[in-house]
Design an enzyme around this catalytic site. Structure first.
Site, short mmCIF file in Angstrom:
data_model
loop_
_atom_site.label_atom_id
_atom_site.label_comp_id
_atom_site.label_asym_id
_atom_site.label_seq_id
_atom_site.Cartn_x
_atom_site.Cartn_y
_atom_site.Cartn_z
N PRO A 139 48.13 42.76 38.28
CA PRO A 139 48.76 41.62 38.98
C PRO A 139 50.25 41.56 38.65
CG PRO A 139 46.81 40.93 37.73
CD PRO A 139 47.11 42.34 37.34
N GLU A 140 51.07 41.52 39.69
CA GLU A 140 52.51 41.44 39.51
C GLU A 140 52.98 40.05 39.96
OE1 GLU A 140 54.38 43.56 38.12
OE2 GLU A 140 53.30 45.45 38.13
#
Ligand SMILES: [Zn+2]
Length: 270
Positions: A2-3
């Protein structure tokens, strides 16, 4: 992983489901995340309270309740979703249950995430050294240029360092450097102001585009059997080493910088 865009999309996806609703229980099935989850404290603090706000700082989500804060990080593989109780999966480690029976459910197969409580958000060790938000007002080319003078690190490391700016993950660094025609190995201190102006705009553009695409996945945050589908966008260089540059048809090269894959066009990026 997850960014920043996935974290922002998570915030937008869960916000309306969790704010200002009484919390009836907190269930911690697995307390060993990156740091131990303070299960007893979370129950003592949260049961019979509500969350009054949620915001993002870098890749951290900060949920406020009575001037105290729950800090959540999704780590390498974590996700949050709104569940209804029945679809419990193997790696669903934490539930926060609300009076209307909806559940904020945290899943994290690799357990690198975090779920911590604090009454002092300003000096928290996870947050106090974070650089500016790339989508905030203080981030621009001049900021990067001034900060980078005399720095000998490769520019890719420089922009991926969260002390300099938060949320520029490996994919975004690869893509933004390609769009800016800057070679990822170039010394940060030798890149001129004009290039930093282009680079800052490209970083902002790619993050915004990803967040916009994430908007189409918002329904996945509610009642889904699966974890939210993180979104892929059209990538110019990342994952394309050995293939042709979309601009000049040169073969894209890969160089490892700081143990991260860095794909670039040897002709377009100087
Ligand atoms: Zn090229």
């Amino acid at each position: 992983m997850p960014e920043l865009p996935e974290v922002e999309t998570t915030l937008r996806g869960i916000e309306s489901h969790i704010l200002n609703k009484k919390i009836t229980s907190v269930i911690v099935r697995q307390p060993s995340l990156r740091w131990p989850v303070p299960a007893r404290q979370l129950k003592e603090k949260l049961v019979n309270r509500t969350f009054s706000g949620i915001k993002r700082r870098g890749k951290y989500l900060i949920l406020e309740s009575s001037q105290e804060f729950l800090i959540i990080h999704l780590g390498m593989s974590g996700s949050l979703r709104i569940a209804q109780g029945k679809d419990l999966k193997k790696h669903d480690h934490i539930d926060i249950v609300f009076e209307d029976k909806s559940i904020l459910r945290y899943c994290d197969p690799r357990r690198f995430g975090c779920f911590l409580w604090t009454d002092n958000i300003d000096n928290h060790f996870l947050l106090e050294n974070l650089g500016p938000e790339p989508l905030g007002n203080s981030f621009n080319g001049e900021y990067l240029f001034n900060l980078s003078r005399k720095r000998k690190v490769p520019i890719k490391n420089f922009i991926m360092n969260s002390k300099n700016v938060v949320g520029v993950g490996n994919i975004y660094a690869n893509e933004a450097l390609f769009k800016s025609k800057i070679r990822p190995t170039r010394q940060a201190g030798k890149v001129p102001l004009g290039k930093y102006e282009v680079l800052s705009r490209e970083i902002i553009a790619i993050l915004k585009k990803s967040i916009d695409q994430g908007g189409t996945t918002l329904r996945d945050f509610v009642g889904s059997d699966n974890k939210p589908g993180y979104f892929k966008q059209q990538l110019e260089v990342y994952g394309r080493q050995g293939e042709e540059c979309k601009i000049c048809s040169s073969i894209l090269k890969n160089v490892t910088i700081g143990q991260r894959s860095s794909v670039y066009c040897p002709k377009c990026q100087k």
